[in-house]
Scaffold this motif. Sequence first.
Motif, PDB file in Angstrom:
ATOM      1  N   ARG B 466      34.330  37.024  32.940  1.00 60.56           N
ATOM      2  CA  ARG B 466      34.677  35.895  32.844  1.00 60.56           C
ATOM      3  C   ARG B 466      35.387  35.265  34.102  1.00 60.56           C
ATOM      4  NH1 ARG B 466      36.662  34.377  27.048  1.00 60.56           N
ATOM      5  NH2 ARG B 466      35.374  35.353  26.103  1.00 60.56           N
ATOM      6  N   TYR B 467      36.409  35.805  34.487  1.00 55.72           N
ATOM      7  CA  TYR B 467      37.284  36.362  35.434  1.00 55.72           C
ATOM      8  C   TYR B 467      37.100  36.600  36.602  1.00 55.72           C
ATOM      9  CZ  TYR B 467      40.281  35.156  31.769  1.00 55.72           C
ATOM     10  OH  TYR B 467      41.330  34.362  30.765  1.00 55.72           O
ATOM     11  N   LYS B 468      35.202  37.050  36.561  1.00 56.58           N
ATOM     12  CA  LYS B 468      34.909  37.745  37.825  1.00 56.58           C
ATOM     13  C   LYS B 468      35.575  38.799  38.112  1.00 56.58           C
ATOM     14  CE  LYS B 468      33.208  33.454  39.795  1.00 56.58           C
ATOM     15  NZ  LYS B 468      33.796  32.233  39.299  1.00 56.58           N
ATOM     16  N   VAL B 469      35.880  39.911  37.395  1.00 58.07           N
ATOM     17  CA  VAL B 469      36.370  41.102  38.082  1.00 58.07           C
ATOM     18  C   VAL B 469      35.889  42.089  37.414  1.00 58.07           C
ATOM     19  CG1 VAL B 469      38.530  42.348  37.041  1.00 58.07           C
ATOM     20  CG2 VAL B 469      38.962  39.695  37.278  1.00 58.07           C
ATOM     21  N   LYS B 470      36.072  43.456  38.439  1.00 62.20           N
ATOM     22  CA  LYS B 470      35.821  44.672  37.391  1.00 62.20           C
ATOM     23  C   LYS B 470      36.281  45.206  36.585  1.00 62.20           C
ATOM     24  CE  LYS B 470      31.868  46.576  39.985  1.00 62.20           C
ATOM     25  NZ  LYS B 470      31.339  47.139  41.575  1.00 62.20           N
ATOM     26  N   SER B 498      42.724  43.371  28.863  1.00 63.25           N
ATOM     27  CA  SER B 498      41.786  41.483  29.473  1.00 63.25           C
ATOM     28  C   SER B 498      43.272  41.072  30.206  1.00 63.25           C
ATOM     29  CB  SER B 498      41.639  41.153  28.066  1.00 63.25           C
ATOM     30  OG  SER B 498      43.091  41.218  27.104  1.00 63.25           O
ATOM     31  N   ASN B 499      44.481  41.843  29.926  1.00 65.73           N
ATOM     32  CA  ASN B 499      45.694  41.218  30.593  1.00 65.73           C
ATOM     33  C   ASN B 499      45.312  41.179  32.199  1.00 65.73           C
ATOM     34  OD1 ASN B 499      47.427  39.934  28.634  1.00 65.73           O
ATOM     35  ND2 ASN B 499      48.415  42.011  28.219  1.00 65.73           N
ATOM     36  N   ALA B 500      45.426  42.893  32.025  1.00 62.54           N
ATOM     37  CA  ALA B 500      45.073  43.356  33.804  1.00 62.54           C
ATOM     38  C   ALA B 500      43.921  41.893  34.561  1.00 62.54           C
ATOM     39  CB  ALA B 500      44.113  44.441  33.796  1.00 62.54           C
ATOM     40  N   ALA B 501      42.692  41.805  33.703  1.00 59.79           N
ATOM     41  CA  ALA B 501      41.750  41.462  33.783  1.00 59.79           C
ATOM     42  C   ALA B 501      42.281  39.391  34.289  1.00 59.79           C
ATOM     43  CB  ALA B 501      40.432  41.025  33.310  1.00 59.79           C
ATOM     44  N   LYS B 502      43.180  39.144  33.126  1.00 59.04           N
ATOM     45  CA  LYS B 502      43.102  38.113  33.534  1.00 59.04           C
ATOM     46  C   LYS B 502      44.123  37.241  35.066  1.00 59.04           C
ATOM     47  CE  LYS B 502      44.824  37.397  28.842  1.00 59.04           C
ATOM     48  NZ  LYS B 502      44.874  36.707  27.838  1.00 59.04           N
ATOM     49  N   PHE B 503      44.693  39.101  35.188  1.00 61.96           N
ATOM     50  CA  PHE B 503      45.895  38.102  36.122  1.00 61.96           C
ATOM     51  C   PHE B 503      45.739  38.282  37.568  1.00 61.96           C
ATOM     52  CE2 PHE B 503      48.258  37.702  31.851  1.00 61.96           C
ATOM     53  CZ  PHE B 503      49.009  36.751  32.447  1.00 61.96           C
ATOM     54  N   SER B 504      44.500  38.964  37.352  1.00 58.44           N
ATOM     55  CA  SER B 504      43.399  39.520  38.918  1.00 58.44           C
ATOM     56  C   SER B 504      43.076  38.603  40.001  1.00 58.44           C
ATOM     57  CB  SER B 504      42.755  40.739  38.907  1.00 58.44           C
ATOM     58  OG  SER B 504      43.033  41.817  37.937  1.00 58.44           O
ATOM     59  N   PRO B 505      43.088  38.613  40.980  1.00 56.44           N
ATOM     60  CA  PRO B 505      42.671  37.786  41.681  1.00 56.44           C
ATOM     61  C   PRO B 505      40.936  38.025  41.787  1.00 56.44           C
ATOM     62  CG  PRO B 505      43.275  38.890  43.183  1.00 56.44           C
ATOM     63  CD  PRO B 505      43.959  39.789  41.919  1.00 56.44           C
ATOM     64  N   ALA B 506      40.257  36.848  41.630  1.00 57.07           N
ATOM     65  CA  ALA B 506      38.181  37.034  41.735  1.00 57.07           C
ATOM     66  C   ALA B 506      38.437  37.969  42.437  1.00 57.07           C
ATOM     67  CB  ALA B 506      38.249  35.625  41.976  1.00 57.07           C
ATOM     68  N   ASP B 527      46.353  46.002  38.228  1.00 61.58           N
ATOM     69  CA  ASP B 527      45.337  45.535  38.779  1.00 61.58           C
ATOM     70  C   ASP B 527      46.300  45.135  40.332  1.00 61.58           C
ATOM     71  OD1 ASP B 527      47.807  43.228  38.592  1.00 61.58           O
ATOM     72  OD2 ASP B 527      47.422  43.406  36.560  1.00 61.58           O
ATOM     73  N   ARG B 528      45.391  44.148  41.485  1.00 59.18           N
ATOM     74  CA  ARG B 528      45.966  43.797  42.123  1.00 59.18           C
ATOM     75  C   ARG B 528      46.384  41.884  41.825  1.00 59.18           C
ATOM     76  NH1 ARG B 528      47.061  46.740  44.855  1.00 59.18           N
ATOM     77  NH2 ARG B 528      45.723  49.649  46.286  1.00 59.18           N
ATOM     78  N   GLY B 529      47.398  41.564  40.700  1.00 57.48           N
ATOM     79  CA  GLY B 529      47.958  40.726  40.649  1.00 57.48           C
ATOM     80  C   GLY B 529      48.615  40.050  41.683  1.00 57.48           C
ATOM     81  N   SER B 530      49.385  38.929  41.011  1.00 67.32           N
ATOM     82  CA  SER B 530      50.493  38.585  41.871  1.00 67.32           C
ATOM     83  C   SER B 530      52.051  39.397  41.345  1.00 67.32           C
ATOM     84  CB  SER B 530      51.253  36.998  41.473  1.00 67.32           C
ATOM     85  OG  SER B 530      51.478  36.709  39.931  1.00 67.32           O
ATOM     86  N   GLY B 583      51.052  47.839  47.000  1.00 62.91           N
ATOM     87  CA  GLY B 583      50.202  47.508  48.166  1.00 62.91           C
ATOM     88  C   GLY B 583      49.953  46.446  46.748  1.00 62.91           C
ATOM     89  N   GLY B 584      51.111  45.883  46.189  1.00 64.79           N
ATOM     90  CA  GLY B 584      50.976  44.752  45.849  1.00 64.79           C
ATOM     91  C   GLY B 584      49.897  44.835  43.988  1.00 64.79           C
ATOM     92  N   GLY B 585      50.779  44.093  43.407  1.00 67.18           N
ATOM     93  CA  GLY B 585      50.276  44.642  41.486  1.00 67.18           C
ATOM     94  C   GLY B 585      51.001  44.770  41.113  1.00 67.18           C
TER      95      GLY B 585
END
Lengths: 129, 601
Positions: B466-470, B498-506, B527-530, B583-585
């Motif tokens: 749904r968040y276009k995350v793998k 689910s947290n990691a998916a929600k906060f990952s970039p598309a 994840d590679r989120g903010s 490297g972020g995340g």
Amino acid sequence: MPASELNRIFYAEDDEDIQRIVRMSLERIGKMTVQVESDPLKAIDGMIEFKPELVMLDWMMPGMDGPTLLKAMRQRPETASYPVVFITAKASMKEHEELAALGAAGIISKPFSPKDLPNQLREIWRNLP
Amino acid sequence: MPNPSQVPPPLTHQPGIVRDAVDRTRVLADQVELLYRQSPVGIAVTVVVGFVVMWELNSARERDLIFMWGALTLMVAIGRAFLAFAYHNAADRDSRPDVWLRRFAIGALATGVNWGLAGAVFFPAHTDEQQVFLAFILAGMAAGGLPIFSAVWWVFAIYAASVVLPFLAVILTYGSRLFYEIAALVPVFLAVNIAVAYRLNRVFVSAYRLRVSYGKLTDDYTLMNQRLERQLIELEEARMQVESSGRKLALFAERAPIAVIELSADGRIQQINREAENLFGYSQGELAGTSASIRDLVHADQHEEFDGRWKRLIEERESLDGFRMRNPRRDGVSLVCEWTVTPLVNAEGTVLSVIAQGRNITQQLEAERLKQEFTSTLSHELRTPLTSIIGSLQLINSGMLGDLNKDQTELTEVAERNGIRLLDLINDILDIEKVESGKLTLFPETIALDELVREALKLNQGFAERYKVKLVAHEPLPALQVHADRKRLLQVMTNLLSNAAKFSPADGEVEVEMREKGGDVLVTVSDRGSGIPENFRARIFGRFAQADSTDTRAKGGTGLGLAICKRMIELMEGTIGFANREGGGTTFWFELPKHVNTSKE
């Protein structure tokens, strides 16, 4: 494992909305034949008449709760051997153990997924001794 | 308060030998002091008698000799006077009496020799009358020495001997019968005198010993008296302290917000505090000192249990902690109290009394019951309508009932999604309530953690899409086992994924790794989120924790997920945490103790 495919279900449930969803799920998706009964006091007579392969009971019903109904079924030779699956909003482990001790064949928690319900029942059916 | 400098030295027991030596020195010092005290009289008598002798013998032809003798007498007298003066001012006269005695003895010897010289030199050269006179003088001088010198018998002995013996030698030289008779009597007189001196000396020493002992006794008595006085003061201070701490203790009990009851060993009520009066509705006067027993305050159903506990308490001095009892109040209503019961035991092991402290937890228990009832009702009453709502929507969205147009489909999907979100929230609230009230029961089993991780990835893949995350696992995951609750561990993994998916970039990836670390198994979800804002880090595992409200709306979630994860992992004896990712995340991780299979399979 029973020889035939699960087909005839008797369901005692006082909430008409849930009755309707279960009936739709089992008839439309599961292609089963379903008989529902809102009054638990009439359930045993209904079962004897309908002759289901499997009985689904709600726990909380006015007049007689599910576990009491199950005990009553066990008293009647016509209904004593029906496998019983409870469908309940009671979620605690203790309550589930209580039902297993009563001889329930399976427990399905509310809210259930009407998409998966026929398969869940067939799974329980296949695992019957 | 006694001044420390005035505190007398403690009485220490002195061993006999040391004590005798001290006594002897003190007795001798007294003897020597008496010798010196009488010395002026002796000197004066010597000088006066010396002048009389010179006067009597002056007419004779040996005037030079007479004067020489006179000068010698005077010198000896002056010497002894100086010695007496020196002794009078000496600082060491008490500590070194033997030295002063020796000096005195030399003076006495000199005096004696001087008189002996007079006898030896003047006797032969004079007339009969003068010879008699001289003999009389010498006898008088020898005898006169008795009261002066007899404080130390041997001082008298050398004095008397030196007076008499030269005279004796001269008499013997002159050979007349009368002289022989006198010469025979002189040693007898001398011996008698010395014997008397010796006896006097003994009496003297005994008297002095007595005096010294008495003085010592007085000293000891004074010392004891001072000690006694000091002890009395200390006793009074101690009494005041005890009294004040007693008052403090009474105040503690009296003002305590718990019931405090003092009991005798047989359970009779000795004293109760105000809170106990309020709690049970009886006054101190109605219970204390009467036949009322603590058993009367225990519900009849619990008498048997109480008797057993009490018996053990008294016999084994075993205190009770957190002992719950139903206690009937005066009006018959039963309270539930939690008791701490402690026996007060003296050094001999006798139970003096028993202190029972009770807290009324009736309301607390009622509140807990209500909360449980509420939670249970909430669970049931909310789930039932949600079952209908979600069920209906799922049936529609399954397409089995016919197709909807695009707008309708979109809206029914929104409705279903939010229905599930509401259900999640209810489940999370129930979970956190269970965890925090200690009612969450885990069903631990041996789990192949690598398989559980793969299962969690499969279950959450749909949500992540749904968040276009793998969701990607770093295969091969090591085959490691843990002892944990499968359902709850899956819940933790689902939360983290689910947290990691929600906060990952598309089009991003959530990476899952697993490895062994010491005796633990480490699982990481990166994840590679903010990243997590600095001001949010401290409370990320708290309840209803979300970085900001706009985030909640955008991403959904209850803010309870991580709080539940943390408590569940801790219940499974593991740890959970997070770190910034290079490297972020962000990387979330948890560790569980590795299960070592001991049975051979």
